[in-house]
Design a protein around this motif. Sequence first.
Motif, PDB file in Angstrom:
ATOM      1  N   LEU A  72       1.018  -1.306  -0.161  1.00  0.00           N
ATOM      2  CA  LEU A  72       0.014  -0.083  -0.019  1.00  0.00           C
ATOM      3  C   LEU A  72       0.853   1.227   0.001  1.00  0.00           C
ATOM      4  CD1 LEU A  72      -3.038   1.301   0.208  1.00  0.00           C
ATOM      5  CD2 LEU A  72      -2.601   1.168   2.692  1.00  0.00           C
ATOM      6  N   VAL A  73       0.291   2.242  -0.710  1.00  0.00           N
ATOM      7  CA  VAL A  73       1.121   3.502  -0.797  1.00  0.00           C
ATOM      8  C   VAL A  73       0.060   4.664  -0.364  1.00  0.00           C
ATOM      9  CG1 VAL A  73       2.222   5.269  -2.066  1.00  0.00           C
ATOM     10  CG2 VAL A  73       2.910   2.953  -2.509  1.00  0.00           C
ATOM     11  N   GLN A  85      -4.402   7.193  -2.221  1.00  0.00           N
ATOM     12  CA  GLN A  85      -3.695   6.053  -1.642  1.00  0.00           C
ATOM     13  C   GLN A  85      -3.922   4.928  -2.778  1.00  0.00           C
ATOM     14  OE1 GLN A  85      -5.364   5.034   2.166  1.00  0.00           O
ATOM     15  NE2 GLN A  85      -6.268   3.199   1.260  1.00  0.00           N
ATOM     16  N   GLY A  86      -3.053   3.966  -2.814  1.00  0.00           N
ATOM     17  CA  GLY A  86      -3.168   2.928  -3.794  1.00  0.00           C
ATOM     18  C   GLY A  86      -1.891   1.846  -3.552  1.00  0.00           C
ATOM     19  N   THR A  87      -2.071   0.946  -4.479  1.00  0.00           N
ATOM     20  CA  THR A  87      -0.883  -0.132  -4.515  1.00  0.00           C
ATOM     21  C   THR A  87       0.417   0.132  -5.194  1.00  0.00           C
ATOM     22  OG1 THR A  87      -1.743  -1.325  -6.343  1.00  0.00           O
ATOM     23  CG2 THR A  87      -2.437  -2.001  -4.013  1.00  0.00           C
ATOM     24  N   ILE A  88       1.457  -0.329  -4.928  1.00  0.00           N
ATOM     25  CA  ILE A  88       2.550   0.183  -5.797  1.00  0.00           C
ATOM     26  C   ILE A  88       2.154  -0.260  -7.420  1.00  0.00           C
ATOM     27  CG2 ILE A  88       4.939  -1.041  -6.440  1.00  0.00           C
ATOM     28  CD1 ILE A  88       5.118   1.090  -4.287  1.00  0.00           C
ATOM     29  N   GLY A  89       1.541  -1.129  -7.647  1.00  0.00           N
ATOM     30  CA  GLY A  89       1.010  -1.506  -9.074  1.00  0.00           C
ATOM     31  C   GLY A  89       0.416  -0.347  -9.671  1.00  0.00           C
ATOM     32  N   SER A  90      -0.291   0.385  -8.598  1.00  0.00           N
ATOM     33  CA  SER A  90      -1.205   1.448  -9.282  1.00  0.00           C
ATOM     34  C   SER A  90      -0.827   2.715  -9.648  1.00  0.00           C
ATOM     35  CB  SER A  90      -2.741   1.309  -8.623  1.00  0.00           C
ATOM     36  OG  SER A  90      -2.127   1.785  -7.243  1.00  0.00           O
ATOM     37  N   CYS A  91       0.430   2.885  -9.136  1.00  0.00           N
ATOM     38  CA  CYS A  91       1.208   3.977  -9.163  1.00  0.00           C
ATOM     39  C   CYS A  91       1.401   4.638 -10.864  1.00  0.00           C
ATOM     40  CB  CYS A  91       2.583   4.023  -8.515  1.00  0.00           C
ATOM     41  SG  CYS A  91       2.107   4.151  -6.498  1.00  0.00           S
ATOM     42  N   GLY A  92       1.510   3.933 -11.809  1.00  0.00           N
ATOM     43  CA  GLY A  92       1.914   4.070 -13.034  1.00  0.00           C
ATOM     44  C   GLY A  92       0.703   4.857 -13.679  1.00  0.00           C
ATOM     45  N   PRO A  93       1.004   4.654 -15.111  1.00  0.00           N
ATOM     46  CA  PRO A  93       0.063   5.620 -15.923  1.00  0.00           C
ATOM     47  C   PRO A  93      -1.345   4.904 -15.841  1.00  0.00           C
ATOM     48  CG  PRO A  93       2.157   4.834 -17.060  1.00  0.00           C
ATOM     49  CD  PRO A  93       2.219   4.000 -15.965  1.00  0.00           C
ATOM     50  N   PRO A  96      -2.679   7.550 -10.556  1.00  0.00           N
ATOM     51  CA  PRO A  96      -2.770   8.871  -9.825  1.00  0.00           C
ATOM     52  C   PRO A  96      -3.081   9.978 -10.758  1.00  0.00           C
ATOM     53  CG  PRO A  96      -0.436   8.127  -9.887  1.00  0.00           C
ATOM     54  CD  PRO A  96      -1.321   6.917 -10.490  1.00  0.00           C
ATOM     55  N   GLN A  97      -3.733  11.029 -10.073  1.00  0.00           N
ATOM     56  CA  GLN A  97      -3.969  12.180 -11.162  1.00  0.00           C
ATOM     57  C   GLN A  97      -3.595  13.227 -10.192  1.00  0.00           C
ATOM     58  OE1 GLN A  97      -5.237  12.051 -14.282  1.00  0.00           O
ATOM     59  NE2 GLN A  97      -5.032   9.896 -14.043  1.00  0.00           N
ATOM     60  N   GLY A  98      -3.289  14.583 -10.911  1.00  0.00           N
ATOM     61  CA  GLY A  98      -2.923  15.806 -10.137  1.00  0.00           C
ATOM     62  C   GLY A  98      -1.367  15.772  -9.451  1.00  0.00           C
ATOM     63  N   TRP A  99      -1.263  16.483  -8.371  1.00  0.00           N
ATOM     64  CA  TRP A  99      -0.210  16.198  -7.778  1.00  0.00           C
ATOM     65  C   TRP A  99       0.535  15.098  -7.471  1.00  0.00           C
ATOM     66  CZ3 TRP A  99       1.399  14.908  -3.050  1.00  0.00           C
ATOM     67  CH2 TRP A  99       0.172  14.655  -2.183  1.00  0.00           C
ATOM     68  N   ALA A 100      -0.481  14.244  -6.948  1.00  0.00           N
ATOM     69  CA  ALA A 100      -0.146  13.028  -6.653  1.00  0.00           C
ATOM     70  C   ALA A 100       0.704  12.238  -7.583  1.00  0.00           C
ATOM     71  CB  ALA A 100      -1.222  12.204  -6.089  1.00  0.00           C
ATOM     72  N   ALA A 101       0.496  12.412  -8.974  1.00  0.00           N
ATOM     73  CA  ALA A 101       1.152  11.670  -9.961  1.00  0.00           C
ATOM     74  C   ALA A 101       2.563  11.695 -10.053  1.00  0.00           C
ATOM     75  CB  ALA A 101       0.451  11.957 -11.296  1.00  0.00           C
ATOM     76  N   TYR A 102       2.985  13.249  -9.443  1.00  0.00           N
ATOM     77  CA  TYR A 102       4.473  13.314  -9.543  1.00  0.00           C
ATOM     78  C   TYR A 102       4.996  12.469  -8.310  1.00  0.00           C
ATOM     79  CZ  TYR A 102       3.552  17.632 -12.405  1.00  0.00           C
ATOM     80  OH  TYR A 102       3.216  18.296 -13.350  1.00  0.00           O
ATOM     81  N   ALA A 103       4.230  12.672  -7.167  1.00  0.00           N
ATOM     82  CA  ALA A 103       4.764  12.295  -5.810  1.00  0.00           C
ATOM     83  C   ALA A 103       4.838  10.529  -6.197  1.00  0.00           C
ATOM     84  CB  ALA A 103       3.656  12.415  -4.640  1.00  0.00           C
ATOM     85  N   VAL A 104       4.075   9.545  -6.489  1.00  0.00           N
ATOM     86  CA  VAL A 104       3.946   8.471  -6.589  1.00  0.00           C
ATOM     87  C   VAL A 104       4.435   7.908  -8.002  1.00  0.00           C
ATOM     88  CG1 VAL A 104       2.351   8.443  -4.786  1.00  0.00           C
ATOM     89  CG2 VAL A 104       1.535   8.146  -7.027  1.00  0.00           C
ATOM     90  N   GLY A 105       4.163   8.596  -9.074  1.00  0.00           N
ATOM     91  CA  GLY A 105       4.659   8.035 -10.413  1.00  0.00           C
ATOM     92  C   GLY A 105       6.074   7.724 -10.172  1.00  0.00           C
ATOM     93  N   VAL A 106       6.775   8.520  -9.569  1.00  0.00           N
ATOM     94  CA  VAL A 106       8.418   7.949  -9.617  1.00  0.00           C
ATOM     95  C   VAL A 106       8.443   6.935  -8.945  1.00  0.00           C
ATOM     96  CG1 VAL A 106       8.757   9.221  -7.360  1.00  0.00           C
ATOM     97  CG2 VAL A 106      10.426   9.100  -9.077  1.00  0.00           C
ATOM     98  N   LEU A 107       7.688   6.226  -8.045  1.00  0.00           N
ATOM     99  CA  LEU A 107       7.847   5.017  -7.114  1.00  0.00           C
ATOM    100  C   LEU A 107       7.682   3.960  -8.433  1.00  0.00           C
ATOM    101  CD1 LEU A 107       5.672   5.324  -4.166  1.00  0.00           C
ATOM    102  CD2 LEU A 107       8.077   5.964  -4.094  1.00  0.00           C
ATOM    103  N   GLY A 123       5.870  -0.894  -0.185  1.00  0.00           N
ATOM    104  CA  GLY A 123       4.705  -0.048   0.267  1.00  0.00           C
ATOM    105  C   GLY A 123       5.191   1.166   1.201  1.00  0.00           C
ATOM    106  N   LEU A 124       4.531   2.256   1.063  1.00  0.00           N
ATOM    107  CA  LEU A 124       5.318   3.498   1.937  1.00  0.00           C
ATOM    108  C   LEU A 124       4.133   4.460   2.167  1.00  0.00           C
ATOM    109  CD1 LEU A 124       7.800   4.590  -0.637  1.00  0.00           C
ATOM    110  CD2 LEU A 124       8.285   3.531   1.631  1.00  0.00           C
ATOM    111  N   ASP A 125       4.176   5.088   3.447  1.00  0.00           N
ATOM    112  CA  ASP A 125       3.611   6.159   3.811  1.00  0.00           C
ATOM    113  C   ASP A 125       4.629   7.432   3.560  1.00  0.00           C
ATOM    114  OD1 ASP A 125       1.406   4.739   4.763  1.00  0.00           O
ATOM    115  OD2 ASP A 125       2.269   4.392   6.813  1.00  0.00           O
ATOM    116  N   ILE A 126       3.906   8.154   3.018  1.00  0.00           N
ATOM    117  CA  ILE A 126       4.500   9.637   2.618  1.00  0.00           C
ATOM    118  C   ILE A 126       3.971  10.779   3.002  1.00  0.00           C
ATOM    119  CG2 ILE A 126       6.010  10.639   0.579  1.00  0.00           C
ATOM    120  CD1 ILE A 126       5.288   8.038  -1.046  1.00  0.00           C
TER     121      ILE A 126
END
Length: 397
Positions: A72-73, A85-93, A96-107, A123-126
């Motif tokens: 979980l992220v 919040q979502g899983t590591i697998g859902s951090c890609g294209p 996430p939308q908006g500002w969170a796409a920058y933060a978790v897209g890099v994961l 998984g991370l809490d940020i």
Amino acid sequence: MSWTGPGDPADVVAGLVATFEQVYDARPDLVGRAPGRVNLMGEHTDYNAGLVLPVALPHSTWAAVRRRDDDLVRVRSLQQDLGWQGTIGSCGPGGPQGWAAYAVGVLWALGPGLGEQGRAVPGLDILIDSTVPVGAGLSSSAALECAVATAVVGALDLDLDLDRRRAVVAAAIRAETEVVGAPTGGMDQTVAMLAEAGTALLLDFDTGTSRPVALGLARNGLRLLVTDTRVAHALVDGGYAQRRADCEEAARQLGVPTLRHATPEQADHLADDRLRRRARHVTTEIRRVELVAEAIEAHDRAALTRLVLASHLSMRDDFEISCPELDAAVDTAVEAGALGARMTGGGFGGSTVALVPEERVEAVARAIDARFVRDGFAAPAHLLAEPSDGAGTAWRP
């Protein structure tokens, strides 16, 4: 007069750690930091395989992270009302939308492993805090990406050596391009990771090389005054992408891989007026980066004044990325005593940077404020760009 300060790093970190404990009911493993940037010369040259000369700001983004035992992220920001919040697998294209796409897209972009150890991103809490002005053309997005990635590298107990810094740059570029959907040339992420205090970073995107250029501002009684016009700057509204497409088409018509391999004389032979002006800006701007680096090292104020003004006029007239507020800030800064001033960043709003004698800083800022009142613009904000270090770990328990 409104000044945007970088904040005291110790206070920012202490507040972030305390808030993290309140939000997630646990202490973070560490806090990563990455700076914003202001570009002294070289706009829209990075994706043309050209040269740029940016400076890292003291204004930074901090990311407090804690590893989880699952995938979980969860990410929150002190500057945003809503988290993600979502899983590591859902951090890609498509995730996430908006500002969170920058933060978790890099994961997602960091991939299944980091370096030779092949350690998967957990998984991370940020929790994020930042003093980089958003929408000001000062690379708040790259600072966010690189702060999170730096924190992840630390949380995995990996050294942030040069190779891994370059891996973070590549991941941040991929996140912004593929997850956020903003076409980035890579300058912002590179300076966030590779900058050195007291210097600008001369980057060559054709060869992939870089070197620091000592600025000697204090020795020469100069300051870098950045004025945020408060005109919203965004890279996903089409203007940036259209300029990039124009450059690619101009290079195709000239028969070169990128405009780095063209000359201003070749650009002037393009039949299409718009493409001719776009290519003229890029080819002359690349040369101006070289000349500005030489002028800085030679302490040639007259050359700096001439080159900085030529850059702004080129962006205003040939690349068409300025706006009335940017033009007013540039004109007024020079009239009030700056050696030179230009818009900085992707354009269509954002900020200007002026090279100002230390004793004229307040007077120049006041003159710009008065001009904005007279012209009916929203009040600008100012900050001093002290050339700062690149990303690193800001805190460990």
